[in-house]
Design a protein around this motif. Sequence first.
Motif, PDB file in Angstrom:
ATOM      1  N   THR A  18       0.866  -1.176   0.000  1.00  0.00           N
ATOM      2  CA  THR A  18       0.000   0.000   0.000  1.00  0.00           C
ATOM      3  C   THR A  18       0.907   1.231   0.000  1.00  0.00           C
ATOM      4  OG1 THR A  18      -0.052   0.276   2.392  1.00  0.00           O
ATOM      5  CG2 THR A  18      -1.692  -1.246   1.431  1.00  0.00           C
ATOM      6  N   GLN A  21       2.500   1.574   3.418  1.00  0.00           N
ATOM      7  CA  GLN A  21       3.513   0.530   3.639  1.00  0.00           C
ATOM      8  C   GLN A  21       4.783   0.844   2.856  1.00  0.00           C
ATOM      9  OE1 GLN A  21       1.321  -2.933   2.343  1.00  0.00           O
ATOM     10  NE2 GLN A  21       0.935  -3.610   4.443  1.00  0.00           N
ATOM     11  N   LYS A  36      -3.647   3.224  12.088  1.00  0.00           N
ATOM     12  CA  LYS A  36      -3.860   1.894  11.556  1.00  0.00           C
ATOM     13  C   LYS A  36      -4.347   0.896  12.592  1.00  0.00           C
ATOM     14  CE  LYS A  36      -2.055  -0.919   7.871  1.00  0.00           C
ATOM     15  NZ  LYS A  36      -1.310  -2.124   8.140  1.00  0.00           N
ATOM     16  N   HIS A  38      -3.314  -1.954  13.822  1.00  0.00           N
ATOM     17  CA  HIS A  38      -2.570  -2.744  14.809  1.00  0.00           C
ATOM     18  C   HIS A  38      -2.458  -2.061  16.153  1.00  0.00           C
ATOM     19  CE1 HIS A  38      -1.811  -5.681  11.888  1.00  0.00           C
ATOM     20  NE2 HIS A  38      -0.924  -4.992  11.199  1.00  0.00           N
ATOM     21  N   ASN A  41      -5.078  -3.568  18.058  1.00  0.00           N
ATOM     22  CA  ASN A  41      -5.316  -4.980  17.815  1.00  0.00           C
ATOM     23  C   ASN A  41      -5.141  -5.791  19.096  1.00  0.00           C
ATOM     24  OD1 ASN A  41      -5.532  -7.522  16.602  1.00  0.00           O
ATOM     25  ND2 ASN A  41      -4.715  -6.666  14.699  1.00  0.00           N
ATOM     26  N   TYR A  47       3.293 -11.295  14.653  1.00  0.00           N
ATOM     27  CA  TYR A  47       3.468 -10.135  13.793  1.00  0.00           C
ATOM     28  C   TYR A  47       4.635 -10.411  12.852  1.00  0.00           C
ATOM     29  CZ  TYR A  47       0.335  -7.516  16.841  1.00  0.00           C
ATOM     30  OH  TYR A  47      -0.757  -7.076  17.542  1.00  0.00           O
ATOM     31  N   CYS A  49       6.769  -9.252   9.070  1.00  0.00           N
ATOM     32  CA  CYS A  49       7.098  -8.132   8.194  1.00  0.00           C
ATOM     33  C   CYS A  49       6.053  -8.032   7.088  1.00  0.00           C
ATOM     34  CB  CYS A  49       8.486  -8.351   7.589  1.00  0.00           C
ATOM     35  SG  CYS A  49       8.921  -7.133   6.319  1.00  0.00           S
ATOM     36  N   ALA A  50       5.481  -6.851   6.897  1.00  0.00           N
ATOM     37  CA  ALA A  50       4.457  -6.661   5.873  1.00  0.00           C
ATOM     38  C   ALA A  50       5.051  -6.718   4.473  1.00  0.00           C
ATOM     39  CB  ALA A  50       3.734  -5.333   6.083  1.00  0.00           C
ATOM     40  N   GLY A  53       6.944 -11.180   5.068  1.00  0.00           N
ATOM     41  CA  GLY A  53       6.398 -12.263   5.887  1.00  0.00           C
ATOM     42  C   GLY A  53       7.332 -12.798   6.957  1.00  0.00           C
ATOM     43  N   SER A 125       2.951   0.339  12.603  1.00  0.00           N
ATOM     44  CA  SER A 125       1.890  -0.624  12.258  1.00  0.00           C
ATOM     45  C   SER A 125       1.980  -1.035  10.800  1.00  0.00           C
ATOM     46  CB  SER A 125       0.507  -0.001  12.452  1.00  0.00           C
ATOM     47  OG  SER A 125       0.262   0.314  13.773  1.00  0.00           O
ATOM     48  N   ASP A 129       2.183  -7.217   9.559  1.00  0.00           N
ATOM     49  CA  ASP A 129       0.935  -7.941   9.368  1.00  0.00           C
ATOM     50  C   ASP A 129       0.803  -8.891  10.546  1.00  0.00           C
ATOM     51  OD1 ASP A 129      -0.014  -6.908   6.962  1.00  0.00           O
ATOM     52  OD2 ASP A 129       1.209  -8.282   5.760  1.00  0.00           O
ATOM     53  N   ILE A 131      -0.527 -12.410  11.859  1.00  0.00           N
ATOM     54  CA  ILE A 131      -1.039 -13.740  11.525  1.00  0.00           C
ATOM     55  C   ILE A 131      -1.674 -14.270  12.807  1.00  0.00           C
ATOM     56  CG2 ILE A 131      -0.479 -16.019  10.602  1.00  0.00           C
ATOM     57  CD1 ILE A 131       0.312 -13.728   8.709  1.00  0.00           C
TER      58      ILE A 131
END
Length: 135
Positions: A18, A21, A36, A38, A41, A47, A49-50, A53, A125, A129, A131
């Motif tokens: 995005t 990001q 955002k 998170h 959350n 958590y 890395c966006a 991964g 944030s 990401d 999971i």
Amino acid sequence: MTVYRVVRSDEEWRRMLTPLQYEVLRRKATEPRFSKEHYHNIHDGTYVCAGCGNPLFSSSTRYDSGSGWPSFFRLIDPVAVKTLLDHELGYERIEVQCALCGGHLGHVFDDGPLPTGGMRYCINSASLDLIPDDG
Ligand code: FE
């Protein structure tokens, strides 16, 4: 010289991420405080890395530092990140980057909670990401 295992062209990162990001991970921007999803959350999980991964933090090491950015007192694995000195603001900070893709995550400070080691990973944030744990 650092060799990253996840290497993409600037054009590819722009396509994948995005705009926020991209600015944070690839241009080292800092997102506004309390931004955002998170920040509020409450789900348990990992958590990552966006950008790539890479597993970075467990929700069990997250705490409310009051800073307005997600804060963690411990990494899942110390080799998951790379730290660099950052003098961008005129004083010394320690930048935290994803060790796999070089994405900018945030900074680490030594004013975190005791007795968990006193570290505060102050992470954007937008760089994360979540999971969620199954069940
Ligand atoms: Fe990454």
